[in-house]
Design an enzyme around this catalytic site. Structure first.
Site: not given
Length: 477
Positions: A238-241, A244
């Site tokens: 995930s881009k939020r976590r 990446v």
């Protein structure tokens, strides 16, 4: 258009370039080149609220970094989805005229209210037989046929979808603009895409797209859905976590060849890996061996530690001239490039990233007369033996008495070996304190090679400073 199969990579320019997207692009690139086909780059830029020109440039730059070049004869594009809106709408109208689609005047809230009242999920086909024409606020929905849709997938085999679980999905919004599914299919048809290779997360949309292909009078492409990438917790990246962004790895010193090699092994293992005992392969080898039928079904763990291990191997194998060119931008302004070139052959085996290079050799580039910052724990450990002060004194005398012309790696090592015999210790212990005194830490480049580059005068000066500190510490005790 060129002959041969046509593959496409269709990213949206809404953020940094995802490593999962990079892997998908490489799969398509390998297949297009090996099979004598075409790799089509299509920028799906219809999300005006989130698209930005710099993201498009970032996609093209990132693809070029991993070797997918617009100069290659197998490359076509970029095409922009936003330029095909008229074709999308025209296809929707053909579907309406053929009876494969119909207009519906229910609002989103009304759809939810009916679903709640009927005890179902989603849209119930309310407007299927009402014969509505286009009008303000009316959406155009696809009439999902009865029966089953079988998706023939090169990775997963035949995947059967019960059409009763698929609601009549929207093709045109109430304002007349096309939905992504419709635009995606129409563009694939117009560009004569023969093979769609993408991540597993897109599989649920595939029966809808296949229905559209067939309703528009075309055979569906060959589908292939490769496993998604997951993190250590086996959760989808995930881009939020998670980290990446391909660009972030590039900027911290991951080599393009290492990244390409690693990404290609996520969900697929080169057949000769076990025989050779290695996963390190050139691009031409990866291209020749990659087969969709060999791709696994299980999610692929994006292991940053393993990526770094790949990168370390690639740095180690670089010709020194290539290494110097690659690392030059990582070095601070004002550093003596000739001095760095002298130590470079002795650090390539120790680097995990190109960006690590300055921190490994910074002690060689301090202004004359400047002492390195000494790590306290390393100093305490190196000075703990009772013979440390005496050995340091002997080293200072021996190194200080060498002829300038004899200041070389071999002489420095031999001199140290002669001294360590007096103390009945091994070379590793003998050089511990001189290393900390000169470099400030207990690990780094090979000591004698580093001392040769540093020079006699500065080496002896730093050793003398360390001896003074050691005497001061002893007096305090």
């Amino acid at each position: 258009m060129s002959s041969g199969p046509r593959f496409r990579f269709a990213p949206s320019p809404t953020g940094s370039f995802h490593v999962g997207g990079a892997r998908t692009a490489l799969h398509n690139w390998a297949l297009a080149r090996r099979l004598g086909g075409t790799f089509v780059l299509r920028i799906e830029d219809t999300d005006e609220a989130r698209n930005r020109p710099e993201w498009t440039e970032g996609i093209i730059d990132a693809l070029a970094w991993i070797g997918i070049s617009a100069d290659d004869p197998h490359f076509e594009g970029p095409h922009f989805q936003s330029g095909h809106a008229d074709a999308h709408v025209a296809a929707a109208q053909r579907l309406h005229e053929s009876g494969a689609a119909y207009y519906c005047d229910l609002t989103g809230q009304q759809v939810q209210d009916r679903a709640k009242e009927l005890g179902i999920t989603g849209y119930d086909g309310y407007s299927r037989d009402r014969g509505l024409e286009a009008g303000p606020g009316r959406v155009l929905r696809f009439r999902v046929p009865e029966g089953h849709t079988v998706v023939r997938d090169a990775v997963r085999g035949d995947v059967d979808f019960d059409n009763s679980t698929i609601e009549d999905f929207v093709l045109l919004r109430g304002n007349g603009t096309p939905m992504f599914l419709l635009a995606n299919v129409v563009d694939d048809i117009e560009m004569q895409i023969s093979d769609v290779v993408r991540a597993e997360e897109h599989l649920p949309n595939t029966p809808k797209q296949q229905m559209l292909w067939e309703a528009l009078g075309h055979d569906a492409p060959r589908w292939a859905h490769v496993p998604v990438l997951v993190n250590e917790q086996r959760k989808k990246l995930s881009k939020r976590r998670d980290k990446v962004a391909l660009e972030s790895y590039r900027d911290e010193g991951i080599l393009a060849d290492a990244m390409v090699n690693y990404l290609m092994t996520l969900g697929w293992t080169p057949p000769r890996s076990e025989e050779l005992g290695s996963e390190i392969f050139t691009w031409s080898e990866l291209e020749d061996e990659f087969r969709l039928e060999d791709v696994t079904l299980s999610p692929a763990f994006f292991d940053v530690k393993k990526l770094v291990a790949f990168n370390k191997q690639y740095i180690k194998n670089m010709p020194i001239a290539a290494f110097l060119d690659a690392v030059d931008s990582e070095l601070p302004d004002g550093w003596d490039r000739a001095r760095f070139a002298a130590i470079a052959p002795h650090i390539v085996e120790r680097l995990e990233r190109l960006g690590d290079a300055p921190g490994v050799v910074d002690f060689l580039f301090l202004p004359d007369g400047t002492d390195p910052e000494i790590d306290a724990a390393s100093w305490d450990k190196a000075t703990k033996p009772e013979w440390s002060a005496a050995l340091l004194s002997d080293v200072i005398e021996a190194y200080g008495s060498l002829d300038t012309d004899s200041w070389s790696t071999d002489v420095l090592k031999t001199t140290m070996e002669d001294l360590m015999g007096r103390y009945e210790i091994k070379l590793g212990k003998a050089q511990a304190l001189p290393r900390v005194a000169v470099t400030g830490r207990s690990v780094g480049p090979p000591l004698f090679e580093a001392l040769e580059v540093l020079g006699q005068a500065e080496t002896v000066r730093r050793l003398q400073v360390a001896a003074t500190i050691l005497r001061s510490d002893a007096a305090t005790d």
